[in-house]
Design a protein around this motif. Structure first.
Motif, short mmCIF file in Angstrom:
data_model
loop_
_atom_site.label_atom_id
_atom_site.label_comp_id
_atom_site.label_asym_id
_atom_site.label_seq_id
_atom_site.Cartn_x
_atom_site.Cartn_y
_atom_site.Cartn_z
N GLY A 88 0.83 -1.20 0.00
CA GLY A 88 0.00 0.00 0.00
C GLY A 88 0.86 1.25 0.00
N GLU A 89 1.93 1.20 0.80
CA GLU A 89 2.84 2.34 0.86
C GLU A 89 3.53 2.55 -0.49
OE1 GLU A 89 6.49 3.68 3.74
OE2 GLU A 89 5.06 2.18 4.47
N SER A 90 3.97 1.41 -1.08
CA SER A 90 4.63 1.50 -2.39
C SER A 90 3.66 2.04 -3.43
CB SER A 90 5.11 0.12 -2.83
OG SER A 90 6.02 -0.38 -1.92
N LEU A 91 2.42 1.57 -3.34
CA LEU A 91 1.41 2.01 -4.31
C LEU A 91 1.15 3.51 -4.19
CD1 LEU A 91 -0.65 1.20 -6.48
CD2 LEU A 91 -2.30 0.84 -4.65
N ALA A 92 1.08 3.97 -2.92
CA ALA A 92 0.84 5.40 -2.70
C ALA A 92 1.99 6.22 -3.28
CB ALA A 92 0.69 5.67 -1.21
N VAL A 93 3.23 5.75 -3.06
CA VAL A 93 4.39 6.46 -3.60
C VAL A 93 4.36 6.44 -5.13
CG1 VAL A 93 6.90 6.42 -3.76
CG2 VAL A 93 5.81 6.06 -1.56
N ALA A 94 4.04 5.23 -5.67
CA ALA A 94 4.01 5.11 -7.14
C ALA A 94 2.94 6.00 -7.73
CB ALA A 94 3.76 3.64 -7.52
N ARG A 95 1.76 6.05 -7.08
CA ARG A 95 0.70 6.91 -7.58
C ARG A 95 1.12 8.37 -7.56
NH1 ARG A 95 -4.67 4.33 -4.80
NH2 ARG A 95 -5.18 2.83 -6.43
N SER A 96 1.73 8.73 -6.46
CA SER A 96 2.18 10.12 -6.32
C SER A 96 3.20 10.45 -7.40
CB SER A 96 2.78 10.30 -4.93
OG SER A 96 3.35 11.57 -4.82
N ASP A 97 4.16 9.51 -7.61
CA ASP A 97 5.17 9.72 -8.66
C ASP A 97 4.52 9.82 -10.03
OD1 ASP A 97 7.05 9.66 -6.73
OD2 ASP A 97 7.81 7.64 -7.18
N ALA A 98 3.54 8.92 -10.25
CA ALA A 98 2.86 8.90 -11.56
C ALA A 98 2.12 10.20 -11.80
CB ALA A 98 1.90 7.71 -11.65
N GLU A 99 1.45 10.69 -10.75
CA GLU A 99 0.72 11.96 -10.90
C GLU A 99 1.68 13.10 -11.20
OE1 GLU A 99 -1.72 12.64 -7.50
OE2 GLU A 99 -2.98 10.89 -7.91
N ALA A 100 2.81 13.10 -10.47
CA ALA A 100 3.80 14.16 -10.70
C ALA A 100 4.36 14.06 -12.11
CB ALA A 100 4.91 14.06 -9.67
N ALA A 101 4.66 12.80 -12.53
CA ALA A 101 5.21 12.60 -13.88
C ALA A 101 4.20 13.01 -14.94
CB ALA A 101 5.60 11.14 -14.06
N GLU A 102 2.92 12.67 -14.68
CA GLU A 102 1.87 13.01 -15.65
C GLU A 102 1.74 14.53 -15.77
OE1 GLU A 102 -2.74 11.75 -16.55
OE2 GLU A 102 -1.73 11.01 -14.77
N GLN A 103 1.79 15.17 -14.61
CA GLN A 103 1.67 16.64 -14.61
C GLN A 103 2.87 17.26 -15.35
OE1 GLN A 103 1.12 18.12 -10.67
NE2 GLN A 103 0.89 20.23 -11.32
N SER A 104 4.04 16.70 -15.05
CA SER A 104 5.24 17.20 -15.71
C SER A 104 5.17 16.97 -17.21
CB SER A 104 6.45 16.49 -15.12
OG SER A 104 7.61 16.88 -15.76
N LEU A 105 4.67 15.77 -17.57
CA LEU A 105 4.54 15.43 -18.99
C LEU A 105 3.57 16.37 -19.68
CD1 LEU A 105 5.48 13.28 -21.04
CD2 LEU A 105 3.42 12.00 -20.48
N ASP A 106 2.46 16.68 -19.00
CA ASP A 106 1.49 17.61 -19.56
C ASP A 106 2.12 18.97 -19.81
OD1 ASP A 106 -0.43 15.72 -19.57
OD2 ASP A 106 -1.45 16.39 -17.75
N GLU A 107 2.92 19.41 -18.81
CA GLU A 107 3.56 20.72 -18.95
C GLU A 107 4.55 20.72 -20.12
OE1 GLU A 107 5.31 21.65 -15.20
OE2 GLU A 107 3.36 21.77 -14.18
N VAL A 108 5.36 19.65 -20.18
CA VAL A 108 6.34 19.56 -21.26
C VAL A 108 5.63 19.46 -22.60
CG1 VAL A 108 8.15 18.11 -22.26
CG2 VAL A 108 8.14 18.55 -19.82
N SER A 109 4.55 18.68 -22.61
CA SER A 109 3.78 18.52 -23.85
C SER A 109 3.20 19.86 -24.30
CB SER A 109 2.66 17.50 -23.61
OG SER A 109 1.92 17.32 -24.77
N ALA A 110 2.69 20.61 -23.33
CA ALA A 110 2.12 21.93 -23.67
C ALA A 110 3.22 22.86 -24.19
CB ALA A 110 1.46 22.54 -22.44
N GLN A 111 4.40 22.78 -23.54
CA GLN A 111 5.51 23.63 -23.99
C GLN A 111 5.97 23.24 -25.39
OE1 GLN A 111 8.37 23.05 -20.88
NE2 GLN A 111 7.38 24.46 -19.47
N LEU A 112 5.98 21.89 -25.61
CA LEU A 112 6.40 21.41 -26.92
C LEU A 112 5.41 21.84 -27.99
CD1 LEU A 112 8.54 19.70 -28.34
CD2 LEU A 112 7.10 17.70 -27.96
N THR A 113 4.14 21.74 -27.66
CA THR A 113 3.10 22.16 -28.61
C THR A 113 3.24 23.65 -28.91
OG1 THR A 113 1.63 20.47 -27.72
CG2 THR A 113 0.61 22.22 -29.00
#
Lengths: 193, 243
Positions: A88-113
């Motif tokens: 559960g702890e690993s999952l919470a960390v992974a989810r948090s990382d995934a959300e951060a990565a997704e947000q970062s990806l969105d930002e980079v994607s928007a910048q790239l666009t």
């Protein structure tokens, strides 16, 4: 030979029994029956205790087995609980990382666009400016032709005696039409800029 | 009283036997891990993208500006090799000047061109060198396939437009022409000569016509390959203006 030597502890017949002394044949048989009854009781007792002991031992074994099994289930439950908490702890960390990565990806994607859009806009502006330049150069070249033609017409007019009035007017009309078309094109071009 | 031990023994035995049936078993060994090995999901099919974020087809799509003796027109083209582009015949026919601009603003000048005798295709040779070229698909598109039109509608900004392949039909715009591909795609004037690419970014045709209803036509993969491999179909593109 006294009869007493052969008598067993069988009690004497009760006083007053009919006939007084009982017949010899009926006085002997009770002795073996009593022995059998006594041996059977002992056997039953032994069997009973044996069974009881076996039962108690069985129950004791069963209890031990149940206790061991219970302990194993409890241990496994603890292990599973610990594993679940860790996961559960690993999952919470992974989810948090995934959300951060997704947000970062969105930002980079928007910048790239945005960057792509800027590049395309610049390229488009540049290409259209080049087209405009080509068009303007063509217009200027044709205006030079127009000016040259008007100069030629002026020369012809100075030597008008060499040409008919009609032909001079026709040439003048042609040049005027050509030059006015260029003038309109230039005004249109200026208006669109 | 004498039967009591026997009764106890029987009862104990019965209990012992009865208790055996539902006896709980020991738990199984726990697995080494509860996290199974799973295959990474295959990515949603998208056209391959280059380092700068432009797709491989956008990077080889070129804007064409052609000047004829009496008109100025724009169209699209795509890089065939380091110094040649493919476009439509009607984009560059009778052109006296051909200017090309890449997706990132590099300028090239067309030095010569040839036209296809049977399909709306043309090859333009440039004065420089393109850094990369398109890949032509091995096979033509299939019915219902998702495709993309990449070009410069109305001579404006580079645009990628989705298209759906409908099938082939006889050419009705010209006589003696090859069959054409029919598509659903919102294209505009200026898209002529655009590469029609599949999701892998490989060219399967060349756009040459469209209508306001969302229909579009492209030169087929077969016609394109014939044009590129058979030089006997090439006609010179020459024009001379009186002015």
């Amino acid at each position: 030979m006294s009869q007493d030597h052969y008598t067993s502890p069988v009690p004497p017949p009760p006083a007053g029994a009919p006939g007084g002394v009982p017949p010899v044949a009926s006085a002997v048989p009770p002795a073996p029956a009593t022995r059998k009854r006594s041996g059977g009781r002992l056997t039953a007792l032994i069997l009973g205790w044996t069974a009881l002991t076996a039962g108690v031992l069985t129950l004791a074994g069963l209890s031990a087995y149940l206790w061991l099994t219970h302990e194993q289930w409890v241990d496994q439950n603890d292990a599973l609980r610990a594993e679940a908490l860790e996961m559960g702890e690993s999952l919470a960390v992974a989810r948090s990382d995934a959300e951060a990565a997704e947000q970062s990806l969105d930002e980079v994607s928007a910048q790239l666009t945005e960057a792509k859009s800027t590049i395309s806009e610049f390229a488009n502006t540049d290409a259209n400016a080049s087209d405009d330049l080509v068009y303007a150069e063509d217009l200027i070249e044709r205006m030079i032709v127009c000016i040259d033609e008007q100069a030629d017409l002026a020369d012809h007019l100075r030597e008008s005696w060499r040409y008919t009035t009609e032909s001079l007017r026709a040439v003048e009309a042609n040049i005027d039409e050509y030059c006015s078309t260029l003038e309109e094109a230039w005004e249109e071009y200026e208006a669109e800029r | 009283m004498r039967r009591t031990p026997l009764a106890v023994a029987l009862a104990t035995g019965t209990l012992a036997i009865a208790g055996c049936a539902p006896l709980p078993t020991a738990p199984q060994e726990l697995p080494a891990t509860f996290i199974p090995e799973v295959e990474a999901p295959s990515p949603w099919p998208e056209m391959p993208v280059g380092e700068d974020g432009f797709t491989v087809v956008e990077r080889v799509a070129v804007r064409v500006s052609a000047v004829t003796c009496d008109s100025y027109q724009t169209g699209s083209a795509w890089v065939l090799d380091e110094n040649t582009v493919v476009t439509n015949r009607h984009v560059v026919e009778d052109a006296v000047e051909i200017e090309l601009t890449s997706y990132d603003g590099r300028h090239y000048t067309g030095t010569s061109s040839v036209l296809d005798a049977t399909a709306d295709l043309a090859l333009v040779t440039i004065d420089g060198t393109f850094p990369e070229a398109a890949t032509i698909a091995q096979d033509p598109a299939e019915q219902g396939e998702q495709l993309y039109v990449v070009g410069y509608p109305e001579g404006d900004i580079l645009t990628t437009t989705p298209a759906t392949f409908q099938g082939q039909a006889p050419e009705t715009l010209g006589e003696g022409q090859d069959d054409i591909d029919v598509l659903w795609a919102e294209i505009k004037q200026g898209n002529s000569g655009s590469p029609l690419a599949d999701v892998n970014g490989e060219v399967v045709g060349v756009i040459y016509a469209g209508n306001d209803g969302g229909g579009a036509s492209s030169v087929t993969h077969e016609s394109l390959m014939d044009f590129l491999t058979d030089e006997s179909t090439h006609e010179p593109n020459e024009a001379a203006c009186s002015w």
